[in-house]
Enzyme design. Structure first.
Site, PDB file in Angstrom:
ATOM      1  N   LYS A 134       1.174   3.080  10.151  1.00 11.55           N
ATOM      2  CA  LYS A 134       1.830   2.252   9.143  1.00 11.55           C
ATOM      3  C   LYS A 134       3.227   1.920   9.648  1.00 11.55           C
ATOM      4  O   LYS A 134       4.051   2.805   9.855  1.00 11.55           O
ATOM      5  CB  LYS A 134       1.886   3.016   7.817  1.00 11.55           C
ATOM      6  CG  LYS A 134       2.561   2.268   6.688  1.00 11.55           C
ATOM      7  CD  LYS A 134       2.423   3.083   5.409  1.00 11.55           C
ATOM      8  CE  LYS A 134       3.113   2.421   4.233  1.00 11.55           C
ATOM      9  NZ  LYS A 134       2.914   3.172   2.988  1.00 11.55           N
ATOM     10  N   ASP A 157       0.720   4.003  -7.787  1.00 12.51           N
ATOM     11  CA  ASP A 157       0.197   2.715  -7.316  1.00 12.51           C
ATOM     12  C   ASP A 157      -1.283   2.845  -6.985  1.00 12.51           C
ATOM     13  O   ASP A 157      -1.747   2.399  -5.944  1.00 12.51           O
ATOM     14  CB  ASP A 157       0.981   2.251  -6.087  1.00 12.51           C
ATOM     15  CG  ASP A 157       0.745   0.764  -5.787  1.00 12.51           C
ATOM     16  OD1 ASP A 157       0.312   0.040  -6.708  1.00 12.51           O
ATOM     17  OD2 ASP A 157       0.964   0.342  -4.640  1.00 12.51           O
ATOM     18  N   THR A 205       2.921  -2.991   7.509  1.00 14.89           N
ATOM     19  CA  THR A 205       1.675  -3.446   8.122  1.00 14.89           C
ATOM     20  C   THR A 205       1.006  -2.229   8.735  1.00 14.89           C
ATOM     21  O   THR A 205       1.662  -1.382   9.335  1.00 14.89           O
ATOM     22  CB  THR A 205       1.943  -4.497   9.213  1.00 14.89           C
ATOM     23  OG1 THR A 205       2.636  -5.607   8.620  1.00 14.89           O
ATOM     24  CG2 THR A 205       0.649  -5.000   9.820  1.00 14.89           C
ATOM     25  N   VAL A 206      -0.319  -2.136   8.574  1.00 13.59           N
ATOM     26  CA  VAL A 206      -1.062  -0.988   9.084  1.00 13.59           C
ATOM     27  C   VAL A 206      -1.951  -1.436  10.233  1.00 13.59           C
ATOM     28  O   VAL A 206      -2.680  -2.424  10.124  1.00 13.59           O
ATOM     29  CB  VAL A 206      -1.910  -0.334   7.967  1.00 13.59           C
ATOM     30  CG1 VAL A 206      -2.656   0.883   8.510  1.00 13.59           C
ATOM     31  CG2 VAL A 206      -1.021   0.074   6.798  1.00 13.59           C
ATOM     32  N   GLY A 235       1.268  -5.306   3.471  1.00 15.28           N
ATOM     33  CA  GLY A 235       1.802  -5.412   2.128  1.00 15.28           C
ATOM     34  C   GLY A 235       3.219  -5.944   2.178  1.00 15.28           C
ATOM     35  O   GLY A 235       3.639  -6.536   3.175  1.00 15.28           O
ATOM     36  N   THR A 236       3.960  -5.729   1.095  1.00 17.79           N
ATOM     37  CA  THR A 236       5.318  -6.267   1.009  1.00 17.79           C
ATOM     38  C   THR A 236       6.231  -5.687   2.072  1.00 17.79           C
ATOM     39  O   THR A 236       7.034  -6.397   2.678  1.00 17.79           O
ATOM     40  CB  THR A 236       5.903  -5.971  -0.383  1.00 17.79           C
ATOM     41  OG1 THR A 236       4.990  -6.438  -1.383  1.00 17.79           O
ATOM     42  CG2 THR A 236       7.247  -6.674  -0.565  1.00 17.79           C
ATOM     43  N   LEU A 243      -5.024  -3.654  10.259  1.00  9.24           N
ATOM     44  CA  LEU A 243      -5.943  -3.256   9.195  1.00  9.24           C
ATOM     45  C   LEU A 243      -5.563  -3.846   7.849  1.00  9.24           C
ATOM     46  O   LEU A 243      -6.409  -4.042   6.990  1.00  9.24           O
ATOM     47  CB  LEU A 243      -5.990  -1.723   9.089  1.00  9.24           C
ATOM     48  CG  LEU A 243      -6.460  -0.981  10.353  1.00  9.24           C
ATOM     49  CD1 LEU A 243      -6.350   0.522  10.147  1.00  9.24           C
ATOM     50  CD2 LEU A 243      -7.892  -1.373  10.697  1.00  9.24           C
ATOM     51  N   GLY A 244      -4.274  -4.108   7.651  1.00  8.36           N
ATOM     52  CA  GLY A 244      -3.820  -4.642   6.372  1.00  8.36           C
ATOM     53  C   GLY A 244      -2.317  -4.731   6.340  1.00  8.36           C
ATOM     54  O   GLY A 244      -1.623  -4.181   7.193  1.00  8.36           O
TER      55      GLY A 244
END
Length: 419
Positions: free
Chosen positions: A43, A136, A26-27, A22-23, A19-20
């Site tokens: 996640k 955030d 991963t999801v 980041g640093t 799904l996405g």
């Protein structure tokens, strides 16, 4: 850490599409292997990429999500770990994230952005009361369930400091140049005011949390909720009593206030039959309110003529005070527009503009005949402005009650899903 390769294995879940990322995480979309086949988001945080601060942040996130339960905050269902990764099992939100939603639509209608903002504000207020800061908050971290949305200048299709580089972005943020919101017919005065106060560079004068939660554009009091129908019913019963007693003005005001809660009650109601029944009731109340409006307007004609005479006398007495005289001219323009049938937001703006000036003049006016007249004029204008405001709200309620806004009854979830 599993990145762009095959998803990691979990005993109770089947991880599918990514799904996405980041640093640090991963999801993935995942299915529970049990008979329920529950859909969740997993996640995956790789242990190798974590330093001491990152571990502390992750533990804080888990602790907060374990204890927080709110309809507009993503729910942490469970967390697990193995030798390589830490897994957060989260509520799945089918609409993706807000960033993607904005890109796909470019601009959002103000009523949609406002509905989103109410839900976001509700979640933020919940966190604020528990001394929790998100730290955030951005479109990528707002998840959508059922296709709902966020005000991230969503109204204009771009962020307030859109830049081609970090250097340009820094220059724009540090600049002393006042924030400008380009004129737009679909952005109301209340929305514009909130945006400017949120974008104030000076933290000392920027809108505070408490001011944000009570701002008229956020208007949490009229957010669709389980209590909307109860508040509407209480007010409409009072309106009926006043109506039966022949107190037309008071009844009209209460009907208008009730409609402000009936509309969110319609949007909150999930059952189609009950929703249609509510719409039918609202139409009846709007119809009666329109009849009362005509009765009140007819009864006001005599007092309006008296007010006009007093206003003309006050203007003659104020020729030596140009600022006061100018404010009275604005008031006269507002009254003229209203009596000609121009009872829109532009007329209300004129009333509010003149009242702002006249209240300042009243504070500086010495005792005497002119001060008495000015005081009476302000009371009359306030009454007319409030009456006009009620008519605008009633008209808005009538429009919204007949519109199909089903997507707006869905939940928007605020989350830290991708770090």
């Amino acid at each position: 850490m599993a990145g762009g390769f095959a998803p990691p294995k979990l005993a109770e879940f089947i991880l599918t599409e990514r799904l996405g990322s980041g640093t640090y995480a991963t999801v993935y979309k995942a299915y529970r292997k049990k008979d329920t086949r529950e859909v969740v988001a997993v996640k995956v945080v790789g242990k190798k990429g974590l330093n001491k601060a990152s571990v502390e942040n992750l533990l804080t996130e888990i602790e907060i999500l374990k204890t927080v339960r709110h309809p507009h905050i993503v729910q942490l269902k469970d967390f697990q770990w193995d030798s390589e990764n830490i897994y957060l099992i989260l509520e799945f939100c089918s609409g993706g994230d807000l960033s993607r939603f904005i890109r796909s639509r470019r601009l959002l209608p103000e009523r949609v952005a406002r509905s989103f903002l109410q839900q976001l504000a509700c979640a933020l207020q919940f966190l604020h009361e528990r001394n929790i800061s998100h730290l955030d908050l951005k479109p990528q971290n707002i998840l959508l369930n059922g296709g709902l949305l966020k005000l991230a200048e969503a109204l204009f299709g771009r962020p307030p400091f859109a830049s081609r580089s970090y250097t340009e972005l820094e220059e724009k943020i540090r600049s002393d140049k006042p924030i400008e919101i380009r004129p737009s017919p679909h952005v109301s005065r209340e929305c514009r005011d909130l945006l400017l106060r949120l974008l104030d560079r000076d933290p000392e004068t920027r809108i505070s949390f408490d001011e944000f939660f009570t701002h008229p554009f956020v208007d949490l009091e009229h957010m669709p909720s389980a209590g909307s129908l109860g508040r509407a019913t209480t007010l409409v019963l009072e309106a009926v009593q006043k109506d039966q007693a022949g107190e037309h003005s008071g009844a009209l005001s209460l009907y208008c206030r009730a409609l402000e809660h009936f509309v969110p009650a319609i949007h909150y109601e999930a059952d189609a039959q009950r929703k249609e029944a509510l719409r039918s009731k609202v139409k009846q109340y709007v119809s009666r309110a329109e009849e009362l409006k005509a009765l009140v307007a007819s009864g006001n004609k005599v007092s309006f003529e008296q007010d006009k005479s007093a206003r003309d006398i006050l203007k003659e007495m104020s020729r030596d005070r140009p600022r006061l005289h100018a404010a009275l001219e604005v008031a006269s323009a507002a009254v003229a527009q209203e009596e000609e049938g121009e009872d829109g937001s532009g007329t209300l703006d004129l009333y509010q503009q003149s009242l702002g000036e006249l209240l300042l003049m009243l504070a500086a006016e010495p005792q005497g005949r002119r001060r008495d007249l000015l005081h009476s004029e302000i009371k009359s204008l306030m009454s007319r402005a409030e009456y006009l405001k009620e008519q605008l709200k009633m008209r808005e309620a009538q429009t919204e009650a007949t519109m199909d806004r089903e997507p707006l009854s869905e939940s928007v979830r605020s989350s830290c899903c991708v770090q």
